[in-house]
Design a protein around this motif. Structure first.
Motif, PDB file in Angstrom:
ATOM      1  N   TRP A  19      -8.048  -8.642  -5.343  1.00 24.21           N
ATOM      2  CA  TRP A  19      -7.088  -8.511  -4.609  1.00 24.21           C
ATOM      3  C   TRP A  19      -7.349  -8.722  -3.098  1.00 24.21           C
ATOM      4  CZ3 TRP A  19      -2.212  -7.238  -6.385  1.00 24.21           C
ATOM      5  CH2 TRP A  19      -2.290  -6.878  -7.607  1.00 24.21           C
ATOM      6  N   ILE A  20      -6.484  -9.501  -2.522  1.00 25.50           N
ATOM      7  CA  ILE A  20      -6.525  -9.903  -0.894  1.00 25.50           C
ATOM      8  C   ILE A  20      -5.735  -8.829  -0.301  1.00 25.50           C
ATOM      9  CG2 ILE A  20      -6.545 -11.450   0.982  1.00 25.50           C
ATOM     10  CD1 ILE A  20      -6.899 -13.701  -1.245  1.00 25.50           C
ATOM     11  N   VAL A  21      -6.393  -8.132   0.658  1.00 25.68           N
ATOM     12  CA  VAL A  21      -5.333  -7.227   1.447  1.00 25.68           C
ATOM     13  C   VAL A  21      -5.452  -7.645   3.053  1.00 25.68           C
ATOM     14  CG1 VAL A  21      -5.287  -4.809   2.020  1.00 25.68           C
ATOM     15  CG2 VAL A  21      -6.249  -5.406  -0.176  1.00 25.68           C
ATOM     16  N   VAL A  22      -4.084  -7.720   3.320  1.00 22.96           N
ATOM     17  CA  VAL A  22      -3.853  -8.186   4.823  1.00 22.96           C
ATOM     18  C   VAL A  22      -2.840  -7.382   5.283  1.00 22.96           C
ATOM     19  CG1 VAL A  22      -4.689 -10.552   4.319  1.00 22.96           C
ATOM     20  CG2 VAL A  22      -2.077  -9.788   4.085  1.00 22.96           C
ATOM     21  N   PRO A  23      -3.133  -6.880   6.841  1.00 21.01           N
ATOM     22  CA  PRO A  23      -2.045  -6.207   7.277  1.00 21.01           C
ATOM     23  C   PRO A  23      -0.881  -6.918   7.750  1.00 21.01           C
ATOM     24  CG  PRO A  23      -3.782  -6.955   8.926  1.00 21.01           C
ATOM     25  CD  PRO A  23      -4.032  -7.631   7.560  1.00 21.01           C
ATOM     26  N   VAL A  24       0.302  -6.294   7.601  1.00 20.76           N
ATOM     27  CA  VAL A  24       1.625  -6.800   7.937  1.00 20.76           C
ATOM     28  C   VAL A  24       2.370  -6.118   9.033  1.00 20.76           C
ATOM     29  CG1 VAL A  24       2.138  -7.961   5.662  1.00 20.76           C
ATOM     30  CG2 VAL A  24       2.882  -5.422   6.185  1.00 20.76           C
ATOM     31  N   GLN A  25       3.243  -6.854   9.970  1.00 22.28           N
ATOM     32  CA  GLN A  25       3.881  -5.985  10.899  1.00 22.28           C
ATOM     33  C   GLN A  25       4.955  -5.186  10.418  1.00 22.28           C
ATOM     34  OE1 GLN A  25       3.875  -6.443  14.174  1.00 22.28           O
ATOM     35  NE2 GLN A  25       1.986  -7.938  13.967  1.00 22.28           N
ATOM     36  N   PRO A  26       5.160  -3.910  10.700  1.00 20.01           N
ATOM     37  CA  PRO A  26       6.218  -3.096  10.268  1.00 20.01           C
ATOM     38  C   PRO A  26       7.493  -3.663  10.217  1.00 20.01           C
ATOM     39  CG  PRO A  26       4.856  -1.844  12.032  1.00 20.01           C
ATOM     40  CD  PRO A  26       4.314  -3.440  12.034  1.00 20.01           C
ATOM     41  N   LEU A  27       8.278  -3.597   9.061  1.00 15.73           N
ATOM     42  CA  LEU A  27       9.485  -4.163   8.990  1.00 15.73           C
ATOM     43  C   LEU A  27      10.695  -3.289   9.781  1.00 15.73           C
ATOM     44  CD1 LEU A  27       9.362  -5.091   5.161  1.00 15.73           C
ATOM     45  CD2 LEU A  27       9.088  -6.468   7.282  1.00 15.73           C
ATOM     46  N   ARG A  28      10.379  -2.185  10.100  1.00 13.95           N
ATOM     47  CA  ARG A  28      11.117  -1.269  11.028  1.00 13.95           C
ATOM     48  C   ARG A  28      10.546  -0.537  12.041  1.00 13.95           C
ATOM     49  NH1 ARG A  28      16.284  -0.482   9.348  1.00 13.95           N
ATOM     50  NH2 ARG A  28      16.913  -1.019   7.200  1.00 13.95           N
ATOM     51  N   ASN A  41       0.741  -1.242   0.139  1.00 15.76           N
ATOM     52  CA  ASN A  41      -0.133  -0.133   0.126  1.00 15.76           C
ATOM     53  C   ASN A  41       0.963   1.099  -0.086  1.00 15.76           C
ATOM     54  OD1 ASN A  41       0.954  -0.324   2.670  1.00 15.76           O
ATOM     55  ND2 ASN A  41      -0.711   0.989   3.617  1.00 15.76           N
ATOM     56  N   GLU A  42       0.125   2.242  -0.444  1.00 14.88           N
ATOM     57  CA  GLU A  42       0.844   3.486  -0.540  1.00 14.88           C
ATOM     58  C   GLU A  42       1.578   4.075   0.977  1.00 14.88           C
ATOM     59  OE1 GLU A  42       1.592   5.243  -3.073  1.00 14.88           O
ATOM     60  OE2 GLU A  42       0.622   3.867  -4.477  1.00 14.88           O
ATOM     61  N   PRO A  43       2.678   4.590   1.144  1.00 12.74           N
ATOM     62  CA  PRO A  43       3.126   5.109   2.454  1.00 12.74           C
ATOM     63  C   PRO A  43       2.040   6.040   3.085  1.00 12.74           C
ATOM     64  CG  PRO A  43       4.710   5.258   0.586  1.00 12.74           C
ATOM     65  CD  PRO A  43       3.331   4.918   0.060  1.00 12.74           C
ATOM     66  N   GLY A  44       2.166   6.069   4.347  1.00 13.18           N
ATOM     67  CA  GLY A  44       1.104   7.182   5.217  1.00 13.18           C
ATOM     68  C   GLY A  44      -0.075   6.249   5.880  1.00 13.18           C
ATOM     69  N   GLY A  45      -0.492   5.154   4.954  1.00 16.16           N
ATOM     70  CA  GLY A  45      -1.536   4.367   5.736  1.00 16.16           C
ATOM     71  C   GLY A  45      -0.811   3.328   6.619  1.00 16.16           C
ATOM     72  N   PRO A  46      -1.984   2.549   6.983  1.00 11.30           N
ATOM     73  CA  PRO A  46      -1.693   1.179   8.009  1.00 11.30           C
ATOM     74  C   PRO A  46      -0.800   0.142   7.080  1.00 11.30           C
ATOM     75  CG  PRO A  46      -3.787   1.741   8.364  1.00 11.30           C
ATOM     76  CD  PRO A  46      -3.270   2.570   7.087  1.00 11.30           C
ATOM     77  N   PRO A  47       0.088  -0.482   7.523  1.00 11.41           N
ATOM     78  CA  PRO A  47       1.090  -1.252   6.761  1.00 11.41           C
ATOM     79  C   PRO A  47       0.304  -2.370   6.062  1.00 11.41           C
ATOM     80  CG  PRO A  47       1.838  -1.376   8.916  1.00 11.41           C
ATOM     81  CD  PRO A  47       0.950  -0.230   8.753  1.00 11.41           C
ATOM     82  N   SER A  48       0.092  -2.434   5.036  1.00 13.24           N
ATOM     83  CA  SER A  48      -0.572  -3.875   4.353  1.00 13.24           C
ATOM     84  C   SER A  48      -0.096  -4.222   3.253  1.00 13.24           C
ATOM     85  CB  SER A  48      -2.091  -3.585   4.299  1.00 13.24           C
ATOM     86  OG  SER A  48      -2.422  -2.365   3.477  1.00 13.24           O
ATOM     87  N   VAL A  49      -0.252  -5.559   2.666  1.00  9.82           N
ATOM     88  CA  VAL A  49       0.136  -6.060   1.617  1.00  9.82           C
ATOM     89  C   VAL A  49      -0.968  -6.611   0.925  1.00  9.82           C
ATOM     90  CG1 VAL A  49       0.315  -8.443   2.372  1.00  9.82           C
ATOM     91  CG2 VAL A  49       1.515  -7.661   0.522  1.00  9.82           C
ATOM     92  N   TRP A  50      -1.067  -6.273  -0.760  1.00  9.43           N
ATOM     93  CA  TRP A  50      -1.881  -6.625  -1.680  1.00  9.43           C
ATOM     94  C   TRP A  50      -1.556  -7.769  -2.433  1.00  9.43           C
ATOM     95  CZ3 TRP A  50      -6.216  -2.877  -3.020  1.00  9.43           C
ATOM     96  CH2 TRP A  50      -6.246  -2.018  -2.111  1.00  9.43           C
ATOM     97  N   VAL A  51      -2.252  -8.862  -2.342  1.00  3.48           N
ATOM     98  CA  VAL A  51      -1.885 -10.146  -3.030  1.00  3.48           C
ATOM     99  C   VAL A  51      -3.137 -10.424  -4.165  1.00  3.48           C
ATOM    100  CG1 VAL A  51      -1.323 -12.681  -2.604  1.00  3.48           C
ATOM    101  CG2 VAL A  51      -0.617 -10.831  -1.138  1.00  3.48           C
ATOM    102  N   HIS A  52      -2.611 -10.998  -5.155  1.00  5.11           N
ATOM    103  CA  HIS A  52      -3.614 -11.469  -6.183  1.00  5.11           C
ATOM    104  C   HIS A  52      -2.846 -12.816  -6.871  1.00  5.11           C
ATOM    105  CE1 HIS A  52      -6.385 -11.561  -9.299  1.00  5.11           C
ATOM    106  NE2 HIS A  52      -5.271 -11.578 -10.232  1.00  5.11           N
ATOM    107  N   GLY A  53      -3.643 -13.764  -6.792  1.00  3.19           N
ATOM    108  CA  GLY A  53      -3.351 -15.071  -7.418  1.00  3.19           C
ATOM    109  C   GLY A  53      -3.857 -15.380  -8.562  1.00  3.19           C
ATOM    110  N   ALA A  54      -3.561 -16.501  -9.399  1.00  4.65           N
ATOM    111  CA  ALA A  54      -4.183 -16.598 -10.578  1.00  4.65           C
ATOM    112  C   ALA A  54      -5.576 -17.099 -10.327  1.00  4.65           C
ATOM    113  CB  ALA A  54      -3.362 -17.884 -11.124  1.00  4.65           C
ATOM    114  N   LYS A  55      -5.999 -17.653  -9.230  1.00  9.48           N
ATOM    115  CA  LYS A  55      -7.194 -18.011  -9.034  1.00  9.48           C
ATOM    116  C   LYS A  55      -8.140 -17.251  -8.330  1.00  9.48           C
ATOM    117  CE  LYS A  55      -5.878 -22.916  -9.248  1.00  9.48           C
ATOM    118  NZ  LYS A  55      -5.748 -24.419  -8.521  1.00  9.48           N
ATOM    119  N   ASP A  56      -7.426 -16.237  -7.933  1.00  8.50           N
ATOM    120  CA  ASP A  56      -8.168 -15.164  -6.964  1.00  8.50           C
ATOM    121  C   ASP A  56      -9.108 -14.118  -7.831  1.00  8.50           C
ATOM    122  OD1 ASP A  56      -6.952 -16.154  -4.775  1.00  8.50           O
ATOM    123  OD2 ASP A  56      -5.170 -14.663  -5.065  1.00  8.50           O
ATOM    124  N   ALA A  57     -10.457 -13.927  -7.339  1.00  5.40           N
ATOM    125  CA  ALA A  57     -11.464 -13.289  -7.907  1.00  5.40           C
ATOM    126  C   ALA A  57     -10.958 -11.649  -8.004  1.00  5.40           C
ATOM    127  CB  ALA A  57     -12.838 -13.200  -7.496  1.00  5.40           C
TER     128      ALA A  57
END
Length: 441
Positions: free
Chosen positions: A130-139, A112-128
């Motif tokens: 984007w799946i958005v899930v939160p992640v822990q801050p790396l720093r 996601n864009e900087p400034g918001g809550p840290p999250s990752v967007w994932v899209h697989g071949a069989k996904d309808a």
């Protein structure tokens, strides 16, 4: 000038502290690097788990709401972030690459864009979508201050422990070095405690054994020399008495001179064999020098002029008997071999109190200076003569060392022999009461 780095303890301190600094800096860097890797791996595993959980939720219970901060977004939504570029920080780039490796081939990952809550967007071949899930801050905000405090505490404890260990190792060596210095100056050397590592204990044991054997040899030689000298005094006295009864005056005077020379040699033997500490009363060196000079002029016919240059003051004190023997031997030596005037000098130097006696004769050849203080060595032809045993300067050196000083024999720049004795301030400035207490102990 003595420097702390020149001592064994100083060098051990530098080595120990240097090694501790290097090891702590290395461990600090390793811990930081490993913590970054652990955080990245944990964030990747957490994101993979959440993505798989969302897929299972959509497949099994599509009617149930998703947890907070977990949602799906249609493919054509305007909220979908752009693909990560090459300018993203290395930790985030490593996170994206590790996440793609953990997910099926063809999976697209965006952040996601900087400034918001840290999250990752994932899209697989069989996904309808984007799946958005939160992640822990790396720093995350790190408690660097606390880490530095702990590091400083551990480092200080390690340095103190290392310094204590270095002191424990250096202390026996210092005691041994002090004992070697005392033994080299001819002073009484008590046994050194055998402690420390095995090699150091063996070295100390060998030194103690050497001191005992040398002391025993010196005692045997002193007893033999004193016994011979003592046994000679009685026949010399009878010989002098018989010489006094001779009618021939010329022969009588010659025999008396020979007997006096032999008696002087015997007295020198007794003084050299005497190996006990001087228990006489400490006196001011300047005042005693004046008294000895007056007495020497009175009892020595034809004595050379003696000049006094006394600047030490009343703080410079030595045992009376030791000072009398020192000056009498040096004055006899200057009277026999030197030339007038004889100069007795006392002063305060950077190393301690200085007592020197010099004459204006020819001095000693440079090659013979090292042999001048050896017992029973007579330097010919310049320093020959009757009635001398070669013990005068040896006695002076032994008496000076026994009193805690050092003796240096050399030639003056303007000609003549100079014998300079240096006594440390802490030894030659002791009061009468302090010396009495020392003798009582």
């Amino acid at each position: 000038m003595r420097r702390a780095i020149d001592t064994l303890f100083g060098r051990l301190v530098v080595i120990v502290i240097g090694m501790l600094v290097l090891s702590h800096v290395a461990w600090f860097a390793i811990i930081r690097f490993e913590r970054d890797n652990v955080q990245t791996r944990f964030a990747v595993e957490e994101a993979v788990f959440l993505v798989e959980a969302v897929r299972q939720h959509i497949a099994n219970t599509p009617d149930q709401p998703l947890p907070p901060r977990v949602h799906t977004v249609p493919l054509g939504s305007a909220d979908v972030p752009k693909p990560p570029g090459e300018d993203i920080p290395p930790p985030l780039q490593r996170f994206v690459e590790d996440l793609k490796d953990r997910l099926p081939d063809g999976t697209e990952v965006r952040l996601n864009e900087p400034g918001g809550p840290p999250s990752v967007w994932v899209h697989g071949a069989k996904d309808a979508g984007w799946i958005v899930v939160p992640v822990q801050p790396l720093r995350p905000p790190r408690s660097r201050d606390r880490m530095l405090v702990w590091l400083a505490l551990i480092f200080s404890t390690a340095v103190l422990a290392a310094l204590f260990a270095a002191w424990q190792l250096q202390s026996p060596l210092r005691s041994l070095a002090q004992a070697v210095a005392r033994f080299g100056r001819g002073q009484p050397t008590p046994p050194v405690p055998e402690r420390g590592p095995r090699e150091l204990r063996q070295l100390t044991h060998g030194f103690n054994q050497m001191v005992r054997e040398v002391s025993q040899t010196e005692n045997d030689r002193a007893v033999m020399l004193a016994g011979v000298a003592h046994d000679l005094k009685t026949p010399l006295a009878r010989l002098r008495l018989r010489a006094e009864m001779m009618d021939d005056e010329k022969m009588r005077d010659g025999v008396v001179r020979d007997v006096d020379s032999m008696a002087h040699i015997v007295d020198q033997f007794l003084v050299f064999a005497h190996d006990r500490a001087d228990g006489s009363e400490p006196v001011s060196v300047d005042e005693q020098c004046e008294r000895i000079t007056r007495a020497y002029r009175a009892v020595t016919p034809g004595a050379q002029p003696i000049r006094l240059d006394l600047e030490a003051g009343p703080a410079f004190v030595l045992p009376a008997a030791t000072l009398d023997r020192l000056l009498s031997n040096l004055l006899d030596n200057a009277h026999a071999y030197g030339a007038p005037p004889v100069v007795i000098e006392t002063r305060r130097d950077a190393k301690g109190w200085v007592l020197s006696v010099s004459d204006h004769g020819k001095g000693i050849a440079p090659d013979d200076l090292i042999k001048a203080s050896r017992p029973f060595v007579r330097l010919d032809p310049a320093r020959g003569g009757s009635g001398h045993s070669g013990l005068g300067l040896a006695i002076v050196e032994r008496l000076a060392r026994r009193a805690g000083g050092e003796c240096e024999i050399g030639n003056r720049a303007g000609g003549g022999l100079q014998v300079a004795m240096v006594f440390p301030f802490d030894i030659a400035s002791r009061t009468v009461e302090e010396r009495r207490e020392e003798r009582a102990l």
